[in-house]
Design a protein around this motif. Structure first.
Motif, mmCIF file in Angstrom:
data_model
loop_
_atom_site.group_PDB
_atom_site.id
_atom_site.type_symbol
_atom_site.label_atom_id
_atom_site.label_comp_id
_atom_site.label_asym_id
_atom_site.label_seq_id
_atom_site.Cartn_x
_atom_site.Cartn_y
_atom_site.Cartn_z
ATOM 1 N N THR A 128 -7.442 6.238 15.944
ATOM 2 C CA THR A 128 -7.985 7.095 14.882
ATOM 3 C C THR A 128 -9.490 6.917 14.765
ATOM 4 N N MET A 129 -9.949 5.668 14.761
ATOM 5 C CA MET A 129 -11.388 5.409 14.685
ATOM 6 C C MET A 129 -12.116 6.015 15.885
ATOM 7 N N THR A 130 -11.519 5.892 17.049
ATOM 8 C CA THR A 130 -12.154 6.434 18.255
ATOM 9 C C THR A 130 -12.242 7.945 18.200
ATOM 10 N N PHE A 131 -11.167 8.601 17.768
ATOM 11 C CA PHE A 131 -11.191 10.060 17.659
ATOM 12 C C PHE A 131 -12.219 10.527 16.624
ATOM 13 N N CYS A 132 -12.310 9.814 15.505
ATOM 14 C CA CYS A 132 -13.302 10.173 14.486
ATOM 15 C C CYS A 132 -14.722 10.015 15.028
ATOM 16 N N PHE A 133 -14.951 8.939 15.772
ATOM 17 C CA PHE A 133 -16.276 8.716 16.362
ATOM 18 C C PHE A 133 -16.640 9.827 17.336
ATOM 19 N N LEU A 134 -15.737 10.194 18.227
ATOM 20 C CA LEU A 134 -16.019 11.245 19.209
ATOM 21 C C LEU A 134 -16.203 12.601 18.526
ATOM 22 N N THR A 135 -15.415 12.860 17.475
ATOM 23 C CA THR A 135 -15.546 14.128 16.751
ATOM 24 C C THR A 135 -16.926 14.252 16.129
ATOM 25 N N LYS A 136 -17.359 13.204 15.435
ATOM 26 C CA LYS A 136 -18.679 13.254 14.805
ATOM 27 C C LYS A 136 -19.791 13.298 15.857
ATOM 28 N N TRP A 137 -19.590 12.622 16.966
ATOM 29 C CA TRP A 137 -20.590 12.633 18.051
ATOM 30 C C TRP A 137 -20.851 14.061 18.513
ATOM 31 N N ASP A 144 -5.901 -0.475 1.821
ATOM 32 C CA ASP A 144 -5.447 0.487 0.823
ATOM 33 C C ASP A 144 -4.822 1.701 1.492
ATOM 34 N N ALA A 145 -3.503 1.708 1.576
ATOM 35 C CA ALA A 145 -2.724 2.850 2.080
ATOM 36 C C ALA A 145 -3.284 3.374 3.392
ATOM 37 N N PRO A 146 -3.238 2.570 4.463
ATOM 38 C CA PRO A 146 -3.747 3.062 5.751
ATOM 39 C C PRO A 146 -2.963 4.248 6.285
ATOM 40 N N GLU A 147 -1.725 4.439 5.814
ATOM 41 C CA GLU A 147 -0.938 5.584 6.295
ATOM 42 C C GLU A 147 -1.542 6.916 5.869
ATOM 43 N N LYS A 148 -2.473 6.874 4.892
ATOM 44 C CA LYS A 148 -3.090 8.116 4.450
ATOM 45 C C LYS A 148 -4.164 8.613 5.416
ATOM 46 N N TRP A 149 -4.713 7.725 6.224
ATOM 47 C CA TRP A 149 -5.798 8.162 7.114
ATOM 48 C C TRP A 149 -5.564 7.814 8.585
ATOM 49 N N VAL A 150 -4.595 6.969 8.883
ATOM 50 C CA VAL A 150 -4.318 6.586 10.262
ATOM 51 C C VAL A 150 -3.342 7.579 10.876
ATOM 52 N N ILE A 151 -3.683 8.093 12.052
ATOM 53 C CA ILE A 151 -2.766 8.959 12.796
ATOM 54 C C ILE A 151 -1.659 8.083 13.374
ATOM 55 N N SER A 152 -0.409 8.435 13.080
ATOM 56 C CA SER A 152 0.724 7.566 13.411
ATOM 57 C C SER A 152 0.804 7.262 14.897
#
Length: 729
Positions: A432-441, A417-425
């Motif tokens: 994107t998933m890796t950056f989100c994981f490290l940010t929350k860590w 569902d509209a990955p362009e809305k949450w994926v960094i180009s």
């Protein structure tokens, strides 16, 4: 012979039979006494009436316990719902006020977070999770200053403001703490009696008020977790698991379940009454259906994939706990340097050259308004600012509240569902998933070290969910996923692949949280809430693997907190091999000069009192009066009792050399019914008894916090509850 004959003649003249001298000895009198068919207990009406009174008293305690338990469950769940409603409303308010204005969003969140710190600053007992304090109380540490109305109000307000500010803070631990505060605020007398209860002073063993309070504290843990997740079964197991080793009975078990079920029902009813419950999302939710992403022709291989994910979560979970301990200690040390300099009364300080007398700059007046401290507020403001900026740069996070974020991570259609809305180009899905994981860590590490109320369960579940997503996107190749999910040679659809990745996120969330808290109950909680039949084995296997690996890396999160508070003995008994050490390794060796002989003088009693700082004194009978390096343990006496003995036997101090027999029956069972001075049956263990068994014996026996170590009756040393609780790891 003449004397004997004369005595015999006299006895005969008196009309009495002939009696030998042995028959007139004290031993003969004792033998005649024991031949009588008498008993210290008379089974008459008064005896049975006393039994009935004691039983009715116990029933009254249990009746008050159940009433207080239900009221506490209802009120604590209602408070949890109010906190959720406040954070939801505040989130919408922030969204409406700061659309297209990131600077306004930063200022809004910083104001809420700093206000949370100001609310909790005067009440340090309201900081942090609350689980470590509850565990310490169940292990015998009386911390009633943590269960006051002031702590309750401060914790509720600060938690609401901190979560509303968008910080990665959970509310499970604070909910547990607030539930215990509610119980004590409602019925403070019920708690105060626990201090005077021998059983209750050491945990949930025994009976009476102390045992009921321990069960109530345990039920508070269940209702706090059960209401947070709407999972009463997981809440009960979580409470029982985190508080081990304890001694539980059926009342504790059913009390926890009653509190969990009542709390979950109360929260569900209140959530339904507010706009049908559509506004406030449950903490855990997913759109994965039973069977989606789980059906495979290689079930063992699929299980291996989950076990590898669990092992990875265990390793990183243990590392995360170590990182938190280091970060928290560093930030606490930095905050402690911010000590306000208050001049002493009557002292005067001359102004510096060029400075007007009695005038303050804006910064000085602001600092005075804030209580002379700024470092804690600067820390909270900095963490909130960084968290807001990073969340705005990562659309997947996007400032979402935790229930919505967890639902997004567990969404099977996330990549459709509209990955362009949450994926960094420029980073792609993997980056994107890796950056989100490290940010929350890192942001969770900082937020939990900010000295405001915070839980750890929900934030670590988010970290684990993101880790599961990274595992599925990065480490598992596309061909492997297709091979795993294909059926009869038919490749899986994109929706089935999305369900598989969502299941990896679910397993990762459960395993990582289990590794951090060392609680298998997280697997049960996730399964209970999501109700995915095919997820039972993956959740259980991954969580067990995570716990096993994490045990090799660090202590659990809550026990690592206790280890920094001079309570390292609790995690030592709970999660380390030190629980299996023989008690002779930790006992304090007793010298004969620190003991009280069975027959002693008042002068010697006073000398022992003045020469030692012990609170307990063993009463011994030396094996050899000439070589007094060993003695048989005959009894024990507290310092207060020894002082009472001196005042009773020599009130004026004129007879210091008066000898007393400490095993005299009047000292163990005073005729006037007063408190005994001597305990004639002290609790004892053998030297090869384990530390954990000695602790459990303290809990269930009226040991007053001390256990003596004897070998064949010969005193070797003693172990106190404080010694076990304050051990270093």
């Amino acid at each position: 012979m003449a004397h004997v004959s004369h005595a015999g003649t006299g006895l005969e003249r008196a009309g009495s039979p002939s009696v030998s001298p042995a028959m007139r000895s004290p031993l003969s009198k004792m033998a005649k006494l024991f031949k009588k068919r008498t008993s210290a207990v008379v089974l008459d009406g008064a005896h049975y009436q006393r039994c009935e009174d004691l039983q009715q008293e116990e029933k009254g305690i249990l009746r008050r316990f159940w009433i207080l338990l239900v009221i506490t469950a209802v009120l604590s769940s209602s408070l949890s719902f109010l906190i959720d409603a406040f954070t939801y409303t505040t989130g919408h308010l922030r969204h409406n006020l700061t659309i297209g204005a990131p600077l306004k969003a930063i200022c809004f969140n910083v104001c809420l977070a700093c206000l949370a710190r100001l609310v909790v600053r005067p009440t340090v007992e309201a900081e942090g999770s609350g689980f470590p304090e509850m565990k310490a109380m169940l292990f015998g540490k009386v911390l009633f200053n943590f269960l006051t109305f002031r702590v309750l109000v401060s914790k509720a307000l600060a938690l609401s403001l901190g979560v509303a500010a968008g910080l990665p803070l959970g509310k499970e631990g604070p909910n547990v703490h607030m539930a215990a505060c509610i119980a004590r605020v409602i019925h403070p007398a019920f708690f105060e009696k626990r201090v005077r209860s021998s059983h209750g002073a050491h945990g949930a063993g025994g009976s009476g008020v102390g045992s009921a309070v321990s069960k109530l504290l345990l039920a508070a843990c269940a209702v706090g977790v059960g209401a947070s997740f709407s999972a009463p079964i997981g809440g009960v197991i979580f409470a029982l698991e985190l508080m081990l080793p304890q001694t539980y009975d059926a009342f504790a078990y059913w009390g926890c379940f009653t509190a969990g079920v009542v709390g979950a029902i109360t929260y569900a009813v209140e959530r339904t009454l507010v706009a049908g419950g559509a506004q406030i999302l449950p903490l855990i939710s997913s759109n994965v259906l039973p069977g989606e992403g789980a059906d495979t022709e290689f079930p063992l291989l699929r299980l291996v994939v989950d076990i590898i994910l669990g092992s990875m979560c265990g390793l990183l979970g243990g590392v995360w706990v170590r990182c938190h301990a280091h970060v928290s200690a560093t930030l606490k040390k930095w905050r402690s340097q911010d000590t306000p300099q208050t001049p002493r009364p009557g002292s005067s300080q001359e102004p510096l050259l060029g400075q007007a007398r009695g005038r303050r700059g804006f910064a000085g007046r602001l600092l005075q308004l804030l209580g002379g401290k700024w470092r804690d507020l600067a820390l909270v403001a900095g963490i909130t600012t960084l968290n807001t900026i990073l969340a705005s740069l990562l659309p997947l996070l996007g400032g979402k509240q935790q229930p919505l974020l967890i639902s997004t991570i567990f969404n099977k259609r996330l990549h459709l569902d509209a990955p362009e809305k949450w994926v960094i180009s420029w980073a792609g899905v993997t980056g994107t998933m890796t950056f989100c994981f490290l940010t929350k860590w890192f942001m969770t590490l900082l937020a939990l070290s900010a000295a405001i109320p915070a839980g750890v369960v929900a934030p670590t579940m988010i970290i684990g969910g993101l880790l599961g997503r990274v595992y599925a996107h990065v480490l598992l190749p596309e061909w492997f996923i297709e091979m795993l999910l294909q059926k009869d040679g038919v490749p899986p659809t994109e929706l089935e692949k999305g369900a598989f990745m969502a299941r990896c996120a679910i397993v990762g969330a459960s395993a990582f949280c289990s590794a951090v808290c060392r609680a298998f109950a997280m697997a049960i909680t996730v399964f209970e809430v999501l109700a995915l039949p095919n997820s039972v084995l993956p959740l259980c296997c991954a969580s067990l693997a995570a716990i096993f690996v994490a045990n090799k890396v660090s202590l659990p999160f809550f026990d690592a907190n206790l280890a920094t508070r001079n309570l390292g003995g609790i995690p030592a008994i709970t999660f380390t091999d030190k629980a299996l050490e023989p008690v002779m390794k930790v006992m304090q060796v007793v010298e004969m000069g620190e003991c009280l002989p069975q027959v002693t003088s008042l002068r010697h009693v006073l000398q022992v009192l003045m020469s030692t700082k012990h609170d307990f004194f063993p009463i011994v009978r030396p094996l050899d009066w000439n070589i007094s390096d060993q003695g048989l343990l005959e009894g024990t006496m507290t310092r207060q009792s020894a002082e009472r003995l001196l005042r009773m036997c020599d009130p004026t101090g004129d007879a210091p050399d008066k000898e007393v027999d400490l095993l005299d029956p009047r000292f163990q069972a005073p005729p006037d019914g007063s408190e005994p001075l001597v305990e004639g049956s002290p609790v004892r263990v053998s030297p090869d008894c384990t530390v954990k068994d000695a602790y459990l014996l303290m809990k269930v026996a009226e040991s007053d916090g001390v256990v003596y170590v004897t070998e064949r009756g010969i005193l070797q040393g003693f172990v106190t509850l404080n010694t076990l609780m304050s051990r270093e790891i």
